[in-house]
Design an enzyme around this catalytic site. Structure first.
Site, short mmCIF file in Angstrom:
data_model
loop_
_atom_site.label_atom_id
_atom_site.label_comp_id
_atom_site.label_asym_id
_atom_site.label_seq_id
_atom_site.Cartn_x
_atom_site.Cartn_y
_atom_site.Cartn_z
CB SER A 14 -2.67 -12.29 -2.69
OG SER A 14 -1.84 -12.82 -3.71
CB SER A 16 -0.16 -14.82 -5.94
OG SER A 16 0.41 -13.57 -6.26
CE LYS A 64 7.34 -7.11 -2.94
NZ LYS A 64 7.13 -6.34 -4.16
CG ASP A 100 8.56 -6.79 -7.62
OD1 ASP A 100 7.63 -7.55 -7.96
OD2 ASP A 100 8.73 -6.41 -6.46
CB ALA A 126 12.08 6.58 -3.61
N GLY A 127 9.94 3.63 -2.88
CA GLY A 127 9.82 2.51 -1.95
C GLY A 127 10.41 1.25 -2.56
CB ALA A 129 7.40 -1.12 -6.17
CB THR A 224 3.36 -0.17 -9.73
OG1 THR A 224 3.09 0.69 -8.63
CG2 THR A 224 4.61 0.30 -10.44
CE1 TYR A 226 -2.66 -6.50 -7.37
CE2 TYR A 226 -4.92 -6.77 -8.10
CZ TYR A 226 -3.91 -7.05 -7.21
OH TYR A 226 -4.15 -7.90 -6.16
N GLY A 245 -1.16 -1.95 -13.18
CA GLY A 245 -0.11 -2.91 -12.82
C GLY A 245 -0.39 -4.38 -13.04
N1 LIG Z 1 2.06 -4.57 -10.05
C1 LIG Z 1 2.98 -5.19 -9.35
O1 LIG Z 1 3.43 -6.30 -9.68
C2 LIG Z 1 3.54 -4.51 -8.14
C3 LIG Z 1 4.67 -5.05 -7.51
C4 LIG Z 1 5.17 -4.39 -6.37
C5 LIG Z 1 4.52 -3.24 -5.90
N2 LIG Z 1 3.44 -2.75 -6.57
C6 LIG Z 1 2.77 -1.51 -6.10
O2 LIG Z 1 3.74 -0.52 -5.88
C7 LIG Z 1 3.30 0.37 -4.86
C8 LIG Z 1 4.44 0.67 -3.92
O3 LIG Z 1 4.85 -0.53 -3.27
P1 LIG Z 1 6.19 -0.57 -2.41
O4 LIG Z 1 6.45 -1.99 -2.10
O5 LIG Z 1 7.21 0.23 -3.08
O6 LIG Z 1 5.69 0.20 -1.07
P2 LIG Z 1 6.62 0.99 -0.04
O7 LIG Z 1 7.97 0.44 0.01
O8 LIG Z 1 5.79 1.05 1.21
O9 LIG Z 1 6.72 2.48 -0.67
C9 LIG Z 1 5.60 3.33 -0.69
C10 LIG Z 1 5.88 4.53 -1.56
O10 LIG Z 1 4.70 5.35 -1.59
C11 LIG Z 1 5.00 6.65 -1.06
N3 LIG Z 1 3.88 7.11 -0.23
C12 LIG Z 1 3.13 6.39 0.63
N4 LIG Z 1 2.19 7.18 1.21
C13 LIG Z 1 2.38 8.42 0.70
C14 LIG Z 1 1.72 9.67 0.90
N5 LIG Z 1 0.68 9.81 1.75
N6 LIG Z 1 2.14 10.74 0.19
C15 LIG Z 1 3.18 10.62 -0.67
N7 LIG Z 1 3.84 9.46 -0.91
C16 LIG Z 1 3.44 8.38 -0.23
C17 LIG Z 1 6.22 6.44 -0.18
O11 LIG Z 1 6.88 7.67 -0.03
P3 LIG Z 1 7.91 7.91 1.21
O12 LIG Z 1 9.19 7.25 0.79
O13 LIG Z 1 8.00 9.36 1.34
O14 LIG Z 1 7.29 7.23 2.41
C18 LIG Z 1 7.00 5.43 -1.05
O15 LIG Z 1 7.62 6.07 -2.14
C19 LIG Z 1 2.13 -0.31 -4.16
O16 LIG Z 1 0.99 0.42 -4.49
C20 LIG Z 1 2.07 -1.69 -4.76
O17 LIG Z 1 0.72 -2.08 -4.98
C21 LIG Z 1 2.94 -3.37 -7.66
#
Ligand SMILES: NC(=O)c1ccc[n+]([C@@H]2O[C@H](COP(=O)([O-])OP(=O)(O)OC[C@H]3O[C@@H](n4cnc5c(N)ncnc54)[C@H](OP(=O)(O)O)[C@@H]3O)[C@@H](O)[C@H]2O)c1
Length: 280
Positions: A14, A16, A64, A100, A126-127, A129, A224, A226, A245
């Site tokens: 991180s 941050s 989160k 976010d 659809a996680g 973020a 998203t 970075y 990101g």
């Molecule tokens: N830039 C920023 O400020 C910021 C802030 C927050 C997050 N982010 C980024 O956003 C991304 C997601 O974070 P999150 O917190 O949403 O994570 P999360 O809740 O774990 O969600 C992960 C997402 O990725 C999909 N996924 C994971 N592995 C996969 C695979 N092998 N094939 C297809 N889909 C897959 C998941 O699909 P399923 O639902 O099917 O499991 C879900 O939609 C991360 O890369 C993070 O770095 C960036």
């Protein structure tokens, strides 16, 4: 003395601390921001510690959602999204919120100079973020939010709730491999948002067919993540306005800083602190 912290598992990567301490130092408030690895099973003990000893916390994966039942108050939008990335702690009372969505909105504005109001969005993922940012964008006046996700039911739950809250909003869901449907969506999209965790590692497969990012497309692409992902490289190669990101992280951090201190966040200094910080 450390009064603010980012926690996650892992957290060593991180930046941050560099970004937030740059803001505190700009306002002559020292360097009170640290990082701590907190494993999922340690979260309740950490929250008890924070309640007594800290003024603010940022949370990253995997905390989160898990933090919500452990704190005293959750802002309505963060509760709606089921995602909290910032804790404000005052006299032992802990309030949770999410910055976010604010971070994404301001990153889009700064990167592409195009407003969210009236915008048509297509999300991949659809996680946490996607959840937090989609509700924020809908509140900010988006016209359409379409979501493609491997587990299509998760996309469906977000879309159903969005449609309930915003009757005029166009919503739709699909799986990321429904290429013909995505092609149709993208012809009617202003912003394509990559919000899966695919692309964090070089060997990850692309979350959608890369050819969907075609020369002459009218949408902007925002990843998203970075770091430079293969989809981001593809977008740049075919001339689609595109960004990673970094600015989302900086703006979500700036908003957290303002909520904690009531001071204006020095975004330029935070950007420099973010870029120059070398995590151990
Ligand atoms: N830039 C920023 O400020 C910021 C802030 C927050 C997050 N982010 C980024 O956003 C991304 C997601 O974070 P999150 O917190 O949403 O994570 P999360 O809740 O774990 O969600 C992960 C997402 O990725 C999909 N996924 C994971 N592995 C996969 C695979 N092998 N094939 C297809 N889909 C897959 C998941 O699909 P399923 O639902 O099917 O499991 C879900 O939609 C991360 O890369 C993070 O770095 C960036």
């Amino acid at each position: 003395m450390i009064k603010y912290m980012v926690i996650g598992d892992p957290v060593a990567h991180s930046r941050s601390p560099g970004m937030q301490n740059a803001a505190f130092e700009f306002h002559h408030l020292g360097s009170p921001y640290g990082a701590r690895r907190v494993r999922p099973e340690e979260l309740p003990d950490f929250i008890a510690f924070a309640r007594k000893n800290l003024a603010g916390v940022n949370l990253t994966v995997p905390h989160k959602q898990a933090v919500i039942p452990l704190i005293d108050e959750v802002d309505p939008a963060a509760r709606q999204a089921g995602s909290v990335n910032t804790l404000l702690i005052e006299a032992g009372h802990i309030r949770g919120t999410s910055t976010d969505g604010y971070g994404l909105e301001h990153a889009l504005l700064e990167n592409f100079h195009r407003p969210v109001r009236g915008g048509r969005f297509c999300f991949i993922g659809a996680g946490g973020a996607a959840h937090a940012t989609a509700f924020h964008l809908a509140d900010a006046g988006a016209a359409a939010i379409r979501i493609a996700n491997r587990t299509v039911e998760k996309a469906g739950r977000i879309a159903d709730r969005l449609a309930e809250l915003h009757p005029g909003l166009t919503v739709a869901v699909a799986r990321p491999d429904e290429t013909a449907k995505l092609e149709e969506w993208l012809a009617d999209t202003d912003f394509l948002i990559q919000a899966t965790s695919l692309g964090l590692r070089d060997e990850d497969p692309a979350p959608i067919e890369p050819e969907l990012l075609a020369p002459g497309s009218n949408f902007c692409f925002f990843d998203t993540i970075y770091r430079e992902t293969p989809l981001l490289r593809r977008a740049c190669a075919v001339g689609i306005p595109a960004a990673g990101g970094e600015l989302m992280l900086i703006h979500q951090g700036a908003k957290s800083f303002e909520l904690w201190t009531g001071l204006e966040a020095p975004v330029e200094q935070m950007r420099r602190g973010f870029r120059e910080y070398r995590p151990c």
